[in-house]
Each structure stands twice: as C-alpha cells, then as structure tokens.
Motif scaffolding. Structure first.
Motif, short mmCIF file in Angstrom:
data_model
loop_
_atom_site.label_atom_id
_atom_site.label_comp_id
_atom_site.label_asym_id
_atom_site.label_seq_id
_atom_site.Cartn_x
_atom_site.Cartn_y
_atom_site.Cartn_z
N GLN A 162 0.82 -1.21 0.00
CA GLN A 162 0.00 0.00 0.00
C GLN A 162 0.85 1.26 0.00
N MET A 163 0.20 2.34 -0.36
CA MET A 163 0.82 3.66 -0.29
C MET A 163 0.67 4.21 1.13
N GLY A 164 1.36 5.32 1.38
CA GLY A 164 1.40 5.86 2.73
C GLY A 164 0.40 6.95 3.04
N GLY A 165 -0.51 7.23 2.12
CA GLY A 165 -1.60 8.13 2.43
C GLY A 165 -1.51 9.51 1.81
N TRP A 166 -2.63 10.20 1.86
CA TRP A 166 -2.82 11.53 1.28
C TRP A 166 -2.75 12.59 2.37
N PHE A 167 -2.00 13.66 2.09
CA PHE A 167 -1.83 14.73 3.06
C PHE A 167 -2.11 16.07 2.36
N LYS A 168 -2.79 16.94 3.09
CA LYS A 168 -3.10 18.25 2.52
C LYS A 168 -1.88 19.16 2.49
N SER A 169 -0.93 18.90 3.36
CA SER A 169 0.29 19.70 3.38
C SER A 169 1.50 18.79 3.35
N GLN A 170 2.63 19.33 2.90
CA GLN A 170 3.85 18.54 2.76
C GLN A 170 4.46 18.28 4.14
N LEU A 171 5.02 17.10 4.29
CA LEU A 171 5.64 16.71 5.55
C LEU A 171 7.12 17.08 5.56
N ASP A 172 7.62 17.33 6.76
CA ASP A 172 9.03 17.65 6.92
C ASP A 172 9.54 17.04 8.22
N GLY A 173 9.70 15.73 8.20
CA GLY A 173 10.20 15.03 9.38
C GLY A 173 9.11 14.70 10.37
N PRO A 174 9.45 13.93 11.41
CA PRO A 174 8.47 13.47 12.41
C PRO A 174 7.69 14.59 13.08
N GLU A 175 8.31 15.73 13.30
CA GLU A 175 7.63 16.83 13.99
C GLU A 175 6.41 17.32 13.22
N SER A 176 6.45 17.19 11.90
CA SER A 176 5.34 17.70 11.08
C SER A 176 4.09 16.83 11.19
N LEU A 177 4.21 15.66 11.79
CA LEU A 177 3.05 14.79 11.98
C LEU A 177 2.20 15.21 13.18
N LYS A 178 2.81 15.87 14.12
CA LYS A 178 2.13 16.17 15.38
C LYS A 178 0.93 17.08 15.18
N GLY A 179 -0.19 16.63 15.71
CA GLY A 179 -1.41 17.42 15.64
C GLY A 179 -2.27 17.16 14.42
N LEU A 180 -1.74 16.43 13.43
CA LEU A 180 -2.53 16.13 12.24
C LEU A 180 -3.67 15.18 12.58
N LYS A 181 -4.82 15.37 11.96
CA LYS A 181 -5.95 14.45 12.09
C LYS A 181 -5.91 13.52 10.87
#
Length: 365
Positions: A162-181
């Motif tokens: 599988q793919m890793g999913g759709w994101f509305k904004s670009q990621l930049d390391g583990p910190e960018s995941l925090k708070g995302l729904k």
C-alpha cells in the motif's frame, strides 16, 4: 469429490465462470444436485464503488454458486446495507448474517492479535503473508482467536503493497506529523498516535468527505486505484509512500461457526477454495491496476513523495515499543508475536538472497 479435484474445479470456475453441477461429486459419491439448497448473506466493509476490493466478496459468491450448480448461493452486501462497514465481525458473530468480508485489524479493540490477520507495521510482503497464513500456522493461530467469537476466518483477498496516504500539506520530518488528524486503522494507527497524530477510524466510503471538508488532514486507504475511485486526489495533493503499516494486507472472510457446522462438507470445501481464489485474484488485479493508476496520478497535480528516513525510523521505533507494550499485557498476543517474528526473520533472509538481490541488480541496468 476428492479435494484436489474440487480445487481444480474452483480454478475452472474462476476462468470460465460456469461449471456443470453434475461434474461435481462429494467424497461419498453423491452428486451436487442431491445436496440441499443453502442461501447465505455476506456483509462487507466495502462500498460497491471499490470494485476490486468488493470484488473479493463477489468472487467468493460467484465461485461457490458455480461449483454448487447454483444450490449454494451467497449474496454480498455493501457496507451500510446491512450493518456499517466496521461492524461486520459483530454481525457474523451474532448471526445477523452467515458470513462477512472485512479486514481483521478493524477489530483490534476486541483482541489486538487480530491485527496479524491483515497486516502489522513493518510486517510481511503479500507473498510472505500468504506463506505465513497457509504454511506458517497463521490461519490456525487466527482461528484460535476467532473461536472466542464463534467465528471462523479465511484469507480472502490481498490489496498488495500500500501507499502511505494523502496529506493536505507537505511533511518535513516526524515533527510535522504532530497534531494532524488522520484516518488510519489498526496498529498503524496506534503507531501514528504515538508520533502525535490525532487518529480517526472511518470506513472507506466516508473518507473523501471527511478529507475534503477538513474534518481530517490526511488519510490512507489502499493504493492509487481505489484511492482515485474514492476521489482522494481531489481532496489532497501530497501522496506519500511507502505504506509501512500495511506492506501486504490480507482481507478476511468470516463465517459464523454454527452456520459453518450446518454446511455439508462439500460446501465447506467449495467455500474454502473460493476464498483461496479470491485471495490470489485480488492481489493480481491490484498489482496491475495500481501500477497504471499511479502513472496517471503522476501526470496530474498529485505530488508523490517519499516519507523520508526520519519519519520511517521514528515509526519503526514506535512500532517496536508498541508491540512490546501490548505483548507485556497480553500473553496470547505475546505468543503469536514471538512465533510471527521468527517467521519474518526467515522470510526476510530468504528474500534478501533471492528477490531483493535480483531487484537491486535489475534496477541498476
């Protein structure tokens, strides 16, 4: 009818779609036409629009009907037509339907070891998963768990890597995941939660609206083909890979144990053979369809992005912590996890020598 002949008949049914009732006989020599008429309902976790994943249920129904000469019929129902997509196990358990088609990891809240029936983070490839299920004791281990629910399980589909999913904004390391729904089920969701993600569990048919309206910031489902059918490229721009939480996810057919016991042995064999066929056909179809769909997405506004080593390393560390934590509190999970890890090590060692070495060389030429 001897088992090897029945499996051959299942193969013929899958290829031709037609099988004469008089060509099938039970082990005791009784013709199929002398067997009782049985009608089952199958609840699924999928909308009709996802033709390949829903097609796994339809393959089972079609082949059982063909092999039995129309005497054993199964009617699949899309998510929501009988029960919501995440309540298939409950419906099979309480006898509201005789069988279902779903993903085991939807029910980790009932028993965390059910995750192994679909996929666990940094787990097995599709072929390794099949080997574990059919030859490594996986099916037996899962059925010991499902016995507590009065249910039997059968591998009945695989969506492939599988793919890793759709994101509305670009990621930049583990910190960018925090708070995302993010919509992500199973143990993968628990790992994402450990990385600071606000995890949501939604059935496939509800993902697009949640993503499009901003109720969630990211979502994963399967791969390019199904994700495109759900409209996810219209709701988010950045498409990440790899799907480290589901490298080879199996889908499952569940059968109420009381209903199973009432079936003639010939019908039981037909059902089991049809599930094996669905497992093979779905994987083959997804590999073909996903490859084409990804190329189409690359030609549009979608940006296909690698997660990056930082996120993958953080996810793997969180996975190790999660699995160890669950194992400390659940003896059954710990036993299965220990056996599964031994199998994974052997499978990876073999893969390193064979397929992986070949792929690396081929990619360089």
């Amino acid at each position: 009818m001897q088992r090897r002949e029945l499996i051959r008949a299942a193969s013929l049914a899958g290829g031709a779609g037609v099988l004469s009732a008089c060509s099938i006989r039970r082990v005791d020599g009784t013709a199929t036409s002398e067997l009782p008429r049985v009608r089952w309902r199958m609840a699924t976790s999928w909308p009709h629009a996802l033709d390949t994943i829903y097609g796994g249920a339809q393959t089972i129904a079609d082949q059982v009907g063909a092999m039995s000469g129309g005497r054993f019929t199964i009617e699949p129902y899309a998510a929501g037509e009988i029960v919501p997509g995440l309540q298939v196990l409950d419906a099979v358990q309480n006898g509201a339907v005789e069988c279902g088609h779903t993903a085991s990891y939807y029910y980790v809240g009932k028993n965390p070891a059910l995750a192994f029936g679909t996929a666990v983070p940094f787990g097995l490839t599709p072929q390794q998963q099949n080997t574990w299920l059919y030859e490594g004791g996986g099916n037996d281990a899962l059925n010991r768990i499902y016995a507590d629910f009065g249910v039997r399980s059968f591998a009945a589909g695989n969506t492939g890597p599988q793919m890793g999913g759709w994101f509305k904004s670009q990621l930049d390391g583990p910190e960018s995941l925090k708070g995302l729904k993010m919509r992500i089920p199973g143990l993968g969701g628990k790992v994402m939660a450990a990385l600071g993600v606000n995890v949501q569990v939604l059935p496939g048919g509800e993902i697009y609206l949640a993503l499009e309206r901003g109720a969630i910031d990211a979502a994963e489902f399967t791969g390019p083909y199904d994700d495109s059918k759900l409209g996810l490229p219209k709701a988010a721009r950045f498409y990440y890979y790899p799907g480290w939480w589901e490298p080879g996810p199996t889908l499952t057919a569940l059968v109420n144990q009381r209903a199973w016991t009432k079936l003639p042995k010939a019908y039981q064999q037909m059902f089991e053979s049809a599930c094996q066929s669905a497992n093979l056909l779905m994987l083959s179809r997804y590999d073909r369809l996903n490859a084409k769909a990804l190329e189409t997405l690359r030609q549009g506004p979608t940006q296909v992005e690698f997660y990056g080593d930082g996120i993958l390393e953080a996810a793997r560390a969180a996975t190790d912590d999660l699995m160890a934590d669950i194992a400390r509190g659940d003896a059954g999970f710990n036993s299965l996890w220990s056996e599964w890890k031994q199998f994974r090590q052997l499978a990876r060692s073999w893969n390193e020598v064979t397929e992986l070495s070949y792929t690396r060389f081929s990619d360089g030429n």
